[in-house]
Design an enzyme around this catalytic site. Structure first.
Site, PDB file in Angstrom:
ATOM      1  N   ASP A   1     -10.964 -48.017 -24.975  1.00  0.00           N
ATOM      2  CA  ASP A   1     -11.181 -47.320 -23.699  1.00  0.00           C
ATOM      3  C   ASP A   1     -12.487 -47.734 -23.026  1.00  0.00           C
ATOM      4  O   ASP A   1     -13.308 -46.884 -22.658  1.00  0.00           O
ATOM      5  CB  ASP A   1     -11.176 -45.799 -23.916  1.00  0.00           C
ATOM      6  CG  ASP A   1      -9.945 -45.319 -24.663  1.00  0.00           C
ATOM      7  OD1 ASP A   1      -8.855 -45.824 -24.366  1.00  0.00           O
ATOM      8  OD2 ASP A   1     -10.074 -44.443 -25.538  1.00  0.00           O
TER       9      ASP A   1
ATOM     10  N   GLU B   1      -2.799 -42.040 -17.373  1.00  0.00           N
ATOM     11  CA  GLU B   1      -4.127 -41.698 -17.888  1.00  0.00           C
ATOM     12  C   GLU B   1      -5.164 -42.705 -17.409  1.00  0.00           C
ATOM     13  O   GLU B   1      -4.850 -43.680 -16.737  1.00  0.00           O
ATOM     14  CB  GLU B   1      -4.093 -41.675 -19.421  1.00  0.00           C
ATOM     15  CG  GLU B   1      -3.657 -42.987 -20.033  1.00  0.00           C
ATOM     16  CD  GLU B   1      -3.350 -42.885 -21.524  1.00  0.00           C
ATOM     17  OE1 GLU B   1      -3.354 -41.761 -22.060  1.00  0.00           O
ATOM     18  OE2 GLU B   1      -3.097 -43.925 -22.151  1.00  0.00           O
TER      19      GLU B   1
END
Length: 507
Positions: free
Chosen positions: A14, A173
């Site tokens: 991420d 997301e």
């Protein structure tokens, strides 16, 4: 020049990036490890140095009892008017951010934001601060949700509105908002952080849209690309370099081989060039996918991508390179100049409390780890740890009845067994040189005790892979100590630690 992916190898998922002055800064998820949110710095985008962590105190990072893949999710880093902001989710407490004016110093106490969802991000413009996450708006619409906040207090100034519902893929997301070419670009991920992962985006005329999706979405993905090492491409962030070129950093993972769909190193940091067309839409990567190597003229001449291959107690920093499980009891750790002492407790690697453990991420598949371990009480050793249910332990253990055991234990889900055990003579203390060698398919376990070579077998990498263990982490190379159901008075001594890698560049 040609650079190779990943640009940061090992379990650093991420990624989010920002620029301040002549330097770039990048953060990654850390889940149930402490300190939290690794922080990197670079001058050229391809060579990165870890300079610390954003969350270094329990008051910032409560992880008590947190299982594997809990804790910290998907941070975003932004720089605005002399301050760095890092916003993230702690599953225990929700969304929050911390800030600092000294990137090498400590970060603030958490500022909580009362908007749900995960993967939060910030966007600054004209005195307003926009906070977005995936989740549900105040009127019950799922998608990318956004509100305006007071950046000093985290208080919501507007209702949370759903501003985009993506392209129809599952698990929308990782939203990030940018303004470029007089448009607002909203980039996100879909498909789940696995083999169907992808990066998508839309653009609009205001921070609230309405947003028009890119007609060629996904803009970046390696999904459906069989026989290829790099998979799971998604969750990206954009950055403009010093020459005005745009890049995307994103996560992906490497399979253990071309046709074997297992990965154990975790999700890593990759980078691809971004190119805008005449109408202001952008494309990314090479034909919309991420390769192992990228040929580009955007990196200045003379820049050489370095691949560090050796890690020791002497060339690593205890506060920057290493991490622990959950909230550690620091009285059990003595980190010296070239040595480490760990005092074992009743907490073992299989518990969701904090065992006496300190680890580094495994960065390449081909690895050799060696360390001299001296035990006078309890047990100490090296572990190949995916989570509390999936790990391989090479241990030297002192028996209360006298003597020592050299053991290799295997934990794969509900299967726990002692694979090898060798009895050693009784004495006050005993030193063993422990070695774990790995390639893409297996680990090999060996030891030398008082001049005698002892082989303790092999185990497959796929049984500590994400496909078996599930979750969001990657393999950690850990040094640990534990007692036999009790705390130990004497620590285990670790010396001459060495971790060597050989990087595979096959395409």
């Amino acid at each position: 020049m040609k650079y190779s992916n990943p640009v940061i190898s090992g379990f650093y998922p991420d990624p989010s990036i920002c620029k301040a002055g002549d330097s770039y800064y990048l953060v990654c998820s850390s889940f149930h490890y402490f300190p939290g949110v690794p922080l990197f710095e670079s001058r050229d985008l391809i060579n990165w140095t870890q300079i610390g962590y954003c969350l270094t105190r329990k008051s910032q990072l409560e992880l008590t009892g947190e299982g594997a893949s809990g804790g910290i999710y998907a941070p975003t880093i932004r720089y605005h008017e002399g301050r760095f902001y890092m916003v993230t989710t702690n599953i225990k407490m929700g969304n929050f951010y911390v800030w600092t004016e000294d990137i090498y110093g400590e970060w603030s106490e958490p500022v909580k934001v009362e908007q749900g969802g995960i993967d939060p991000s910030l966007y600054f413009e004209d005195g307003k601060v926009y906070f977005m996450s995936n989740g549900v708006s105040d009127d019950g619409i799922e998608g990318i949700t956004q509100c305006e906040i007071d950046i000093e207090t985290g208080r919501k100034l507007t209702a949370s509105r759903s501003i985009w519902q993506g392209t129809g893929g599952r698990f929308l997301e990782g939203p990030h908002l940018y303004k470029m070419n007089n448009f607002y670009y909203l980039m996100a991920a879909e498909g789940g952080t696995e083999y169907g992962h992808m990066v998508i985006y839309a653009r609009g005329s205001s921070p609230y849209g309405p947003f028009e999706g890119y007609k060629k979405n996904p803009v970046l993905t390696n999904r459906d690309k069989g026989g290829y090492l790099i998979q799971g491409v998604g969750h990206g962030d954009l950055i403009e370099d010093k020459k005005g070129n745009w890049w995307m950093v994103h996560l992906a993972f490497r399979q253990i081989s071309f046709w074997s769909m297992y990965h154990h190193l975790g999700r890593e940091v990759y980078m691809v060039p971004v190119t805008f067309d005449r109408e202001g839409w952008f494309s990314a990567g090479v034909n919309g996918m991420t390769p192992l190597s990228v040929e580009t003229d955007r990196i200045p001449e003379g820049v050489i991508q370095e691949h560090r291959t050796e890690y020791t107690f002497h060339n690593m920093d205890w506060k920057k390179d290493w991490c622990m499980l959950r909230n550690p009891v620091m009285e059990n750790y003595t980190m010296g100049d070239g040595s480490l002492r760990l005092r074992g407790t009743a907490v073992t690697l299989g518990k969701t409390a904090s065992p006496t453990f300190i680890g580094i991420r495994q960065k390449e598949m081909k690895v050799q780890i060696t360390c001299e371990v001296t035990v006078t009480e309890g047990e100490g050793g090296i572990t190949i740890l995916m989570d509390e249910f999936h790990h391989y332990d090479l241990a030297l253990k002192k028996l209360e009845s006298g003597g020592f055991l050299l053991q290799k234990r295997v934990c794969i889900g509900d299967i726990k067994y002692l694979q090898e055990s060798f009895e050693l003579e009784d004495k006050p203390a005993l030193t063993a040189k422990l070695t774990i060698s790995g390639d893409s398919s297996q680990y090999r376990f060996e030891a030398v005790v008082e001049g005698k070579d002892i082989f303790l077998g092999t185990n497959k990498t796929k049984y500590v892979s994400t496909e078996v263990a599930e979750g969001f982490t990657g393999v950690m190379i850990g040094l640990y100590a534990q007692g036999e159901g009790k705390a130990c008075k004497e620590p285990v001594l670790f010396e001459n630690f060495q971790c060597r890698y050989e990087r595979c560049t096959l395409e």
